[in-house]
Design an enzyme around this catalytic site. Structure first.
Site, PDB file in Angstrom:
ATOM      1  N   ARG A  54      15.517 -14.823  10.893  1.00 15.28           N
ATOM      2  CA  ARG A  54      14.267 -14.960  10.123  1.00 15.28           C
ATOM      3  C   ARG A  54      13.214 -15.661  10.983  1.00 15.28           C
ATOM      4  NH1 ARG A  54      14.014 -19.173   7.138  1.00 15.28           N
ATOM      5  NH2 ARG A  54      15.959 -18.863   6.025  1.00 15.28           N
ATOM      6  N   TYR A 106      -8.219  -0.746   1.825  1.00 15.71           N
ATOM      7  CA  TYR A 106      -6.997  -0.103   1.337  1.00 15.71           C
ATOM      8  C   TYR A 106      -6.697  -0.608  -0.088  1.00 15.71           C
ATOM      9  CZ  TYR A 106      -1.996   0.600   0.688  1.00 15.71           C
ATOM     10  OH  TYR A 106      -0.772   0.910   0.168  1.00 15.71           O
ATOM     11  N   ASP A 178      -8.967  -5.767   9.999  1.00 12.38           N
ATOM     12  CA  ASP A 178      -7.834  -4.858   9.808  1.00 12.38           C
ATOM     13  C   ASP A 178      -8.119  -3.646  10.694  1.00 12.38           C
ATOM     14  OD1 ASP A 178      -6.087  -2.871   8.995  1.00 12.38           O
ATOM     15  OD2 ASP A 178      -6.067  -3.496   6.899  1.00 12.38           O
ATOM     16  N   LYS A 203       1.610   2.543  10.647  1.00 13.44           N
ATOM     17  CA  LYS A 203       0.745   3.685  10.954  1.00 13.44           C
ATOM     18  C   LYS A 203       0.805   4.036  12.444  1.00 13.44           C
ATOM     19  CE  LYS A 203      -0.283   2.642   6.705  1.00 13.44           C
ATOM     20  NZ  LYS A 203       0.657   3.087   5.687  1.00 13.44           N
TER      21      LYS A 203
HETATM   22  O1  P1T Z   1       1.756  -0.166   3.910  1.00 12.51           O
HETATM   23  P1  P1T Z   1       1.725  -1.453   4.665  1.00 12.51           P
HETATM   24  O2  P1T Z   1       2.427  -1.383   5.983  1.00 12.51           O
HETATM   25  O3  P1T Z   1       2.161  -2.627   3.865  1.00 12.51           O
HETATM   26  O4  P1T Z   1       0.187  -1.694   5.093  1.00 12.51           O
HETATM   27  C1  P1T Z   1      -0.828  -1.880   4.167  1.00 12.51           C
HETATM   28  C2  P1T Z   1      -2.135  -1.395   4.722  1.00 12.51           C
HETATM   29  C3  P1T Z   1      -3.042  -2.315   5.227  1.00 12.51           C
HETATM   30  N1  P1T Z   1      -4.217  -1.942   5.758  1.00 12.51           N
HETATM   31  C4  P1T Z   1      -4.579  -0.635   5.809  1.00 12.51           C
HETATM   32  C5  P1T Z   1      -5.901  -0.261   6.387  1.00 12.51           C
HETATM   33  C6  P1T Z   1      -3.716   0.345   5.311  1.00 12.51           C
HETATM   34  O5  P1T Z   1      -4.106   1.616   5.375  1.00 12.51           O
HETATM   35  C7  P1T Z   1      -2.473  -0.041   4.738  1.00 12.51           C
HETATM   36  C8  P1T Z   1      -1.544   0.966   4.135  1.00 12.51           C
HETATM   37  N2  P1T Z   1      -2.150   2.180   3.830  1.00 12.51           N
HETATM   38  C9  P1T Z   1      -1.508   3.259   3.266  1.00 12.51           C
HETATM   39  C10 P1T Z   1      -0.232   3.260   2.889  1.00 12.51           C
HETATM   40  C11 P1T Z   1      -2.371   4.446   3.055  1.00 12.51           C
HETATM   41  O6  P1T Z   1      -1.860   5.553   2.825  1.00 12.51           O
HETATM   42  O7  P1T Z   1      -3.596   4.289   3.119  1.00 12.51           O
END
Ligand code: P1T
Length: 386
Positions: A54, A106, A178, A203
């Site tokens: 952790r 998002y 972000d 992503k």
């Molecule tokens: O899904 P996660 O890894 O927890 O990330 C969240 C997140 C944060 N910032 C941006 C700009 C994002 O696009 C996302 C997650 N977005 C998607 C799952 C989507 O389909 O837009």
């Protein structure tokens, strides 16, 4: 074993070599996955810097070194999701902080801020492409943090990072970007004055749609220590296997981003000339309202396209149902092309009236252009639009 000289390298080289030094014990060119929860100690408190996964894990350390190098940051902290990274950031702020947040982020970020942290902090949602609005708000209130998503998800609005960070500095306000949509290959917010960069590793960084993860990167040691302590206390650390997969995916980030962008540009231009399309948003198009800012602060335009079909939900739904190569799925940034409907899918947690006000209408479709042959992708869209 020869030591690699890893300073002064271009990003494509860093992504392959930093954190990827051969295994010291065996010479294995590919670093092993340290799939362990704990580490032996020779005497209580005597260890090699690793006590419990952790807190630390050698595979995660390698990933964090590679990521930090890619964003030219001193420190990186990886987490088990993008949302976990955002959560750590929110806990790192003093209770009652005023936070400016973009009005097109998002849907999960909006949900986290308005349903989990709404009693801890005061969120002011505004259009961060509007510098005057930011200026005014900074004068009215003591703002601790500006949360910038640029380009935004899903409307691809672009905020001027340099202008905003210089304004923020004068007010001792921190700025986080972000950077998920651009990846460190096309945009480096720390170079433009930002204090912290955040990514959903799910992503482009990983790039193969088989990991959920997040990362925060920064240069401020005190803030890094604070976030690391929160990570250790709360526990959303990235797993060894996921860390290894992202470290592997990062090696091709440079070629993937070039291919995503090439395909996206061709698809966006093709969509713009299609009679059944009302409007296309892509930062690389001259018609994009912030195309000039995009050109200035990004070294590419990325793989995300947003477009509006003529008609309403019925027409949009038909396209989404009829495509065969594009997978109708949430997420983005993988090698395979994805298509989705933000109002029903990724941004459904935003109340309809707020969504509509910001421009996320029922005829809006979002594409994550993959790296397949672009003509196959265009044929798929053409058939669906018929
Ligand atoms: O899904 P996660 O890894 O927890 O990330 C969240 C997140 C944060 N910032 C941006 C700009 C994002 O696009 C996302 C997650 N977005 C998607 C799952 C989507 O389909 O837009």
């Amino acid at each position: 074993m020869k030591k690699k000289n890893l300073s002064n390298l271009e990003i494509a080289t860093k992504l392959i070599h930093v954190g990827n030094e051969p295994d010291k014990e065996t010479g294995a060119v590919i670093p092993p996955i340290f799939q362990t929860s704990t580490y032996v100690q020779s005497s209580p408190g005597k260890h090699n810097g690793y006590e419990y996964t952790r807190s630390h894990n050698p595979t995660r350390t390698r990933l964090e070194e590679c990521l930090a190098a890619s964003e030219k940051a001193k420190y990186a902290i990886t987490t088990s999701s993008g949302m976990a990274a955002i959560t750590l950031m929110m806990h790192a702020l003093p209770k009652g902080s005023n936070i400016i947040c973009g009005d097109d982020v998002y849907g999960g970020t909006f949900r986290l801020f308005t349903t989990v942290f709404q009693n801890d902090h005061n969120f002011i949602f505004l259009d961060t492409t509007n510098i005057e609005e930011i200026k005014k708000t900074l004068l009215e209130k003591k703002i601790s943090l500006i949360w910038l998503e640029t380009p935004t998800n899903p409307l691809l609005k672009i905020s001027d990072i340099k202008k905003i960070t210089s304004l923020a500095k004068a007010h001792k306000t921190k700025v986080i970007v972000d950077n998920t949509f651009m990846s460190p290959y096309f945009q480096n917010p720390l170079d433009l004055g930002a204090d912290i960069v955040m990514h959903s590793m799910t992503k482009y960084l990983n790039g193969h749609s088989d990991v959920v993860g997040g990362v925060l990167m920064l240069n401020n040691k005190a803030l890094y220590n604070k976030i690391w302590t929160l990570q250790n206390s709360i526990g959303p650390s990235a797993s060894p296997f996921d860390s290894w997969l992202v470290l592997r995916g990062l090696k091709t980030l440079a070629v993937r981003m070039e291919a995503h962008q090439k395909n996206a540009m061709k698809i966006a231009k093709w969509l713009e000339g299609h009679k059944k399309i009302e409007k296309v948003i892509y930062p690389g198009l001259k018609s994009h309202p912030q195309h000039k800012i995009a050109k200035k602060q990004m070294s590419g335009y990325g793989g995300m396209i947003t477009f509006f079909t003529k008609g309403g939900l019925k027409e949009a739904r038909k396209v989404l149902e009829k495509v065969t190569l594009f997978a109708l799925a949430e997420s983005l940034g993988g090698v395979e092309s994805l298509i989705e409907h933000p109002a029903i899918m990724t941004h459904a947690s935003i109340p309809k009236e707020i969504r509509e006000k910001s421009g996320i209408h029922d005829n809006l479709i979002r594409i994550s252009a993959g790296i397949e042959d672009v003509d196959d992708l265009i044929n798929d869209l053409e058939n669906a639009l018929k």
